[in-house]
Scaffold this active site. Structure first.
Site, short mmCIF file in Angstrom:
data_model
loop_
_atom_site.label_atom_id
_atom_site.label_comp_id
_atom_site.label_asym_id
_atom_site.label_seq_id
_atom_site.Cartn_x
_atom_site.Cartn_y
_atom_site.Cartn_z
CG ASP A 1 -2.18 0.82 1.01
OD1 ASP A 1 -2.18 1.68 0.09
OD2 ASP A 1 -3.16 0.62 1.73
CD1 TRP A 2 0.82 5.68 -3.61
CD2 TRP A 2 0.45 3.48 -3.72
NE1 TRP A 2 0.91 5.30 -4.94
CE2 TRP A 2 0.69 3.96 -5.03
CE3 TRP A 2 0.20 2.13 -3.56
CZ2 TRP A 2 0.67 3.13 -6.16
CZ3 TRP A 2 0.19 1.30 -4.68
CH2 TRP A 2 0.42 1.80 -5.95
#
Length: 791
Positions: free
Chosen positions: A229-230
């Protein structure tokens, strides 16, 4: 594969490390000299959020795209074919925009109605989530666009999500929180899996070898890309060792250098790095090859699919005296600001810039709904505006029926921010109650999660539209007039009170350790086993017609290991109008365990009968205890909801095992001793605030005087420099600023903050003011964008 091995043999150690991180916020890293292309990925999951600025991950301006209803809505359709076509339409837009990977769908379980991101997720049930998610993935990938299933795993709240530790026992983890991912991954084979922000039983999900290399790859056979995930990378070397291939977005040279140093020292196996590089290369070449696949993009057709999805997913919860559909010529008082400013999606990384956003004021007249409109309330506030309320009551007095748009305002449902209650604003509740005192009231409920309804008794009809996407207004008009017969059913239980929910006391009591003490008793599994009254049960939904069930047949009444069981039954439309019914099949073991195992939706003309057939595997009759075990004698249930069971049949399993007894407390929780007896070791983490580390948040800084000053300066800087499309986007970023650790602020800053600058700030916070200030200034002068190394 020969091409990949040839490229791998020519890569330098630095190039290998580079490939395991993005080029910027949205592209993979290319190496032109070796013919390695870049692949573009964008946010989803209910539309395309392709940012104009590829360097930033700050929720900035995005290209216009079709805003389909989010997963919280489409799950209520219980329609696999519909989810496939929504995915297909979304994939066509991605191809049109040159996007290789759509970041979605989200398969996380709705453990609590408080989770601020629930609108992105399908259900409290893993079978419904997994099967619908699989069809959406198949639809997306039929166009040559990849899908990325997320967030793996046990990411069930937003509160301090970057540093929280989900403590889940083995059985609940496999039966509830992993099973939806497993079904979707095995069925649809997505291009990518996104690891979650949180820790799981003491380890970050992107670094947990047991989760990625073990369960995902070895047990489930997934050979695609695992992407963070970012900003979800803490220890990059551990991530590589666990099989987390790609860090997104690019966070600076630090992680590239750490990978290189670790390989050189021998603390990171070169083979583990090579395995990640192979999967990254396989992914980008697969994306490149799929660009030649034919597709058709039709914006108007996609808008119509969005409308169909909204109409097919709306749930009729109440309809006294057959008030709906509205009779032709009915004089309507249309009340509520959502009629002119619709609630059609949640806020956060999935905010779509809609191509054709409709409003009820514009669409209702097209369907013959004649109305007088009054705003009724201010959707940005909770308190009642007496002048707006008085005008709404005046308009209602002149009408036959009041149709009131109500529900959760935009600022109630945002990524990064959990709700603290499940009520609608007081100004809306007061509008409903006062108008209902004099007129029949239809409430069109908008929002992505359950709400308490102390006002339910005074309304005549309640149509839950959830979040309907850009075509929600015309879909609502079709439902109100009977052009479409409501066929949605709830994908989550609606409790009477928030305190009834099984995770109530252990949802957000600790920012670091989140105890899943309700274990397997999530959603209807708890309410039905505890025989607790609910507002509306899982799978519930009314129609303008009625349906009967009959003739349940099983292929066998005794099941042995390795065998499957086929079942069939008939559904008949016993009413006067055509409609669709979502039939549900459950397995029940004793009085305390029941779970969904199959479902199907069938459209029937008045008086028509159709047969539905399903095949249940050994797995459907199993529980997890060190592996999947066949349970003993069960009952097959067929019904219209988890509590409206129409047909049942016993299945004897002579060689099955009795599942271990899990305490079912009246408040939905186990005591600590019983809960932690399920673990080999207590998987809690300890977190020390001092000295501050790269994993500290700005909220942690508030414990020191100089830290509070840094927090204030950071807030000022963020308010001045964070650019977003709208107020909600800015509020989300400011909230995340408080709760995200410094490492994530570096990753998501788009180069504004580097690891070296962050270390300077940490020195200042830890009392080394002059040294830290010098380090920060020096580092800020060395900031640079990532350059493509082609040689």
């Amino acid at each position: 594969m020969n091409q990949i091995e040839d490229i791998l043999s020519q890569l330098t150690l630095e190039q290998k490390a580079d490939l395991c991180s993005g080029l910027n916020a949205w592209n993979t890293f290319p190496i032109a000299s070796l013919g390695v292309p870049e692949a573009l990925m964008t946010d989803g999951p209910h539309g395309l959020r392709k940012q104009y600025d590829k360097e930033s991950a700050m929720l900035e301006s995005s290209v216009p795209a079709t805003c389909f209803p989010p997963a919280a809505t489409t799950a209520c359709s219980w329609d696999k074919d519909l989810l496939y076509r929504v995915g297909e339409a979304l994939g066509s837009e991605a191809r049109d925009q040159g996007v290789s990977l759509v970041l979605g769908p989200g398969i996380n379980i709705k453990r609590s109605p408080l989770c601020g991101r629930n609108f992105e997720y399908f259900s409290e049930d893993p079978i419904l989530s997994g099967d619908l998610g699989a069809q959406m993935i198949k639809g997306i990938q039929s166009t040559g666009t990849g899908a990325c299933i997320k967030h793996f795993a046990a990411n069930n709240r937003e509160y301090f999500r970057m540093v929280s530790n989900s403590i889940v026992d083995e059985r609940a983890l496999h039966e509830i929180y992993l099973q939806g991912f497993e079904r979707a991954i095995k069925t649809a084979r997505p291009y990518a899996v996104m690891s979650a922000y949180n820790m799981l039983n003491g380890d970050y999900c992107g670094e947990k070898k047991e989760l990625i290399a073990g369960i995902l790859r070895e047990d489930w056979g997934f050979d695609g890309l695992v992407v963070s995930d970012w900003g979800a990378c803490y220890n990059r070397e551990k991530g590589i060792a666990a099989g987390m291939d790609l860090e997104m977005p690019y966070s600076g040279e630090e992680n590239t250098e750490r990978i290189m140093r670790s390989v050189a020292k021998g603390t990171l196996d070169q083979q583990a790095l090579d395995a990640c590089v192979r999967r990254v290369l396989s992914f980008v070449f697969r994306c490149e090859a799929e660009k030649s696949k034919p597709y058709t993009y039709d914006a108007q057709k996609n808008h119509e699919i969005a409308r169909e999805a909204a109409a097919s997913s709306a749930v009729l919860l109440k309809n006294e005296n057959g008030l709906l559909p509205l009779k032709p010529g009915t004089k309507v008082a249309l009340l509520g600001e959502f009629a002119e400013k619709p609630r059609y999606q949640g806020a956060g990384s999935s905010m779509i810039n809609p191509l054709q956003l409709e409003t009820a004021l514009e669409e209702f007249p097209k369907y013959g709904i004649h109305f007088i409109y009054s705003k009724g309330y201010d959707s940005t506030k909770d308190e009642t505006d007496e002048s707006l309320l008085t005008d709404a009551k005046r308009v209602a007095d002149e009408a036959d029926v009041a149709v009131i748009f109500a529900g959760l305002p935009a600022h109630y449902e945002m990524e990064g921010i959990d709700r603290t209650h499940i009520c609608i604003p007081q100004n809306q509740a007061e509008l409903i109650e006062q108008v209902a005192a004099t007129k029949p009231v239809v409430v069109l409920l908008c929002g992505g999660a359950p709400v308490e309804m102390p006002w339910i008794g005074c309304v005549t009809s309640l149509l839950h539209c959830y979040l309907g996407g850009e075509a929600s207004a015309s879909a609502a008009a079709q439902l109100l007039t009977g052009a479409v017969n409501p066929s949605g059913k709830l994908a989550e239980t609606y409790p009477i009170h928030l305190s009834d929910t099984p995770s109530y006391r252990f949802f957000s009591d600790d920012r670091h350790n989140v105890e899943y003490r309700e274990s397997i008793y999530v959603g209807y599994r708890y309410y039905d086993a505890a025989k607790m009254d609910v507002l509306f049960p899982f799978g519930y939904g009314l129609s303008y017609t009625t349906f009967s069930y009959s003739d349940l047949r099983l292929s066998r009444d005794t099941l042995l290991a390795g065998q499957s069981l086929s079942l069939s039954f008939t559904v008949t439309n016993t009413g006067k109008v055509a409609g669709a019914e979502a039939a549900q099949v459950y397995i029940e073991h004793g009085p305390a365990e029941k779970h969904l195992c199959a479902f199907g939706k069938v459209f029937l003309q008045p008086g028509e009968t159709k047969e539905l057939s399903f095949t249940l595997s050994e797995r459907d009759f199993s529980f997890y205890h060190g592996g999947w075990k066949l349970m003993d004698d069960c009952t097959v249930l067929v019904g219209a909801s988890s509590r409206d069971i129409r047909l049942k049949a016993m299945v004897s399993i002579p060689r099955g095992m009795t599942p271990p007894k899990y305490p079912l407390a009246t408040d939905g929780h186990w005591d600590a001793v019983a809960f932690y007896s399920l673990f080999d070791k207590i998987p809690q983490i300890s977190f020390s605030k001092h000295p501050f580390t790269i994993n500290a948040t700005l909220t942690d800084f508030d414990s020191a005087a100089i830290g509070r000053q840094i927090h204030r300066v950071a807030k000022w800087f963020a308010k001045k420099y964070i650019v977003s499309d709208n107020y909600l986007g800015q509020q989300i970023m400011l909230q995340l600023l408080d709760q995200n650790p410094f490492r994530v602020l570096v990753s998501l800053s788009g180069g504004l903050l580097t690891y070296c600058m962050a270390r300077g700030v940490l020195m200042i916070a830890n009392g080394q003011v002059l040294i830290g200030l010098l380090a920060f200034i020096t580092a800020s002068r060395k900031r640079r964008k990532r350059k493509i190394k082609s040689k």
